[in-house]
Design an enzyme around this catalytic site. Structure first.
Site, PDB file in Angstrom:
ATOM      1  N   CYS A   1      17.673 -26.875  24.374  1.00 45.19           N
ATOM      2  CA  CYS A   1      18.691 -26.273  25.142  1.00 45.19           C
ATOM      3  C   CYS A   1      20.007 -25.618  24.823  1.00 45.19           C
ATOM      4  O   CYS A   1      20.717 -25.210  25.306  1.00 45.19           O
ATOM      5  CB  CYS A   1      19.092 -26.993  26.596  1.00 45.19           C
ATOM      6  SG  CYS A   1      19.436 -28.736  26.331  1.00 45.19           S
ATOM      7  N   HIS A   2      20.143 -26.347  23.573  1.00 44.02           N
ATOM      8  CA  HIS A   2      21.519 -26.044  22.896  1.00 44.02           C
ATOM      9  C   HIS A   2      20.978 -25.892  21.443  1.00 44.02           C
ATOM     10  O   HIS A   2      21.219 -26.506  20.406  1.00 44.02           O
ATOM     11  CB  HIS A   2      22.326 -27.282  22.853  1.00 44.02           C
ATOM     12  CG  HIS A   2      23.590 -27.215  22.308  1.00 44.02           C
ATOM     13  ND1 HIS A   2      24.149 -27.372  21.058  1.00 44.02           N
ATOM     14  CD2 HIS A   2      24.729 -27.052  23.171  1.00 44.02           C
ATOM     15  CE1 HIS A   2      25.274 -27.239  20.731  1.00 44.02           C
ATOM     16  NE2 HIS A   2      25.878 -27.053  22.190  1.00 44.02           N
ATOM     17  N   PHE A   3      21.060 -24.513  20.899  1.00 38.33           N
ATOM     18  CA  PHE A   3      20.940 -23.357  21.975  1.00 38.33           C
ATOM     19  C   PHE A   3      19.496 -22.928  21.561  1.00 38.33           C
ATOM     20  O   PHE A   3      18.758 -22.867  20.617  1.00 38.33           O
ATOM     21  CB  PHE A   3      21.817 -22.261  21.094  1.00 38.33           C
ATOM     22  CG  PHE A   3      23.243 -22.518  21.260  1.00 38.33           C
ATOM     23  CD1 PHE A   3      23.935 -22.513  22.364  1.00 38.33           C
ATOM     24  CD2 PHE A   3      23.749 -23.380  20.337  1.00 38.33           C
ATOM     25  CE1 PHE A   3      25.117 -22.996  22.742  1.00 38.33           C
ATOM     26  CE2 PHE A   3      25.418 -23.781  20.442  1.00 38.33           C
ATOM     27  CZ  PHE A   3      25.926 -23.546  21.697  1.00 38.33           C
TER      28      PHE A   3
ATOM     29  N   PHE B   1      18.172 -32.179  23.507  1.00 43.96           N
ATOM     30  CA  PHE B   1      19.180 -31.448  23.406  1.00 43.96           C
ATOM     31  C   PHE B   1      18.839 -30.077  22.388  1.00 43.96           C
ATOM     32  O   PHE B   1      19.511 -28.931  22.673  1.00 43.96           O
ATOM     33  CB  PHE B   1      20.508 -31.850  22.895  1.00 43.96           C
ATOM     34  CG  PHE B   1      20.480 -33.053  21.711  1.00 43.96           C
ATOM     35  CD1 PHE B   1      20.263 -32.491  20.297  1.00 43.96           C
ATOM     36  CD2 PHE B   1      20.333 -34.253  21.978  1.00 43.96           C
ATOM     37  CE1 PHE B   1      19.992 -33.319  19.159  1.00 43.96           C
ATOM     38  CE2 PHE B   1      20.100 -35.036  20.702  1.00 43.96           C
ATOM     39  CZ  PHE B   1      20.106 -34.705  19.683  1.00 43.96           C
TER      40      PHE B   1
ATOM     41  N   VAL C   1      20.942 -26.906  17.581  1.00 48.65           N
ATOM     42  CA  VAL C   1      21.997 -27.638  16.839  1.00 48.65           C
ATOM     43  C   VAL C   1      22.282 -28.828  17.932  1.00 48.65           C
ATOM     44  O   VAL C   1      22.303 -28.779  19.173  1.00 48.65           O
ATOM     45  CB  VAL C   1      23.239 -26.859  16.574  1.00 48.65           C
ATOM     46  CG1 VAL C   1      23.960 -26.245  17.753  1.00 48.65           C
ATOM     47  CG2 VAL C   1      24.170 -27.548  15.578  1.00 48.65           C
TER      48      VAL C   1
END
Length: 174
Positions: free
Chosen positions: A72-74, A69, A79
């Site tokens: 892609c976040h962010f 994650f 985070v």
């Protein structure tokens, strides 16, 4: 498959076995498998203790910068999504119900108040989940209601009240 014997703690390998349907038996509760498994271990599970004396679970997730994650976040501002921590708490309530010997497949049914007061960054070391069972219904309806807390490196950052998870023998019309 052998009969299930409850333990007071579980390794990542045992949690993955649960995700593959090998812990509680066919047709019963399963955890997600990686990448959606948000736990590396259950350090403690008990039918006593917790804030309400009805059971508790303490579980952990080791944080490292290459977790899926963070990419892609962010981009440029990594985070862990707060919803993944919330999902981990639902995962643990469902695990508790099956661990007590209840049949059926787990489904999250909702929660009351949810608060996020911090974040999980790739520089963190460990996330700790602490689930406090408030009520366990074991009749025709099998449902757990719990409060949960998430801490990162010892600092509490999420709180959820009245997490609700049910176990269902038939999910076709759910």
């Amino acid at each position: 498959m052998q009969d299930f014997v409850p333990n007071s703690s579980y390794t990542r390998e045992e949690l993955i076995a649960c995700g593959n349907g090998e812990l509680f038996g066919p047709g019963n509760a399963q955890l997600p498998v990686p990448n959606m498994l948000m736990l590396d271990r259950i350090a403690h599970i008990s039918t006593t203790g917790g804030e309400y004396g009805k059971g508790e679970i303490i579980a952990e997730l080791d944080i490292h910068k290459d977790l899926w994650f963070f990419g892609c976040h962010f981009p440029g501002d990594p985070v862990m999504p707060g919803c993944l921590g919330l999902d981990a708490m639902w995962q643990l309530v469902g695990f508790f119900l099956a661990w007590k010997g209840n049949p059926g497949r787990g489904r999250a049914l909702g929660s009351g108040e949810v608060k996020f007061t911090g974040q999980i960054l790739p520089t963190a070391k460990q996330v700790t989940y602490h689930i406090h069972l408030k009520r366990v219904i074991e009749r025709k309806l099998i449902m757990g209601i719990a409060d949960g807390r998430v801490a990162v490196d010892g600092k509490e950052i999420y709180f959820a009240k009245d997490l609700r998870v049910g176990l269902f023998s038939n999910t076709d019309t759910f």
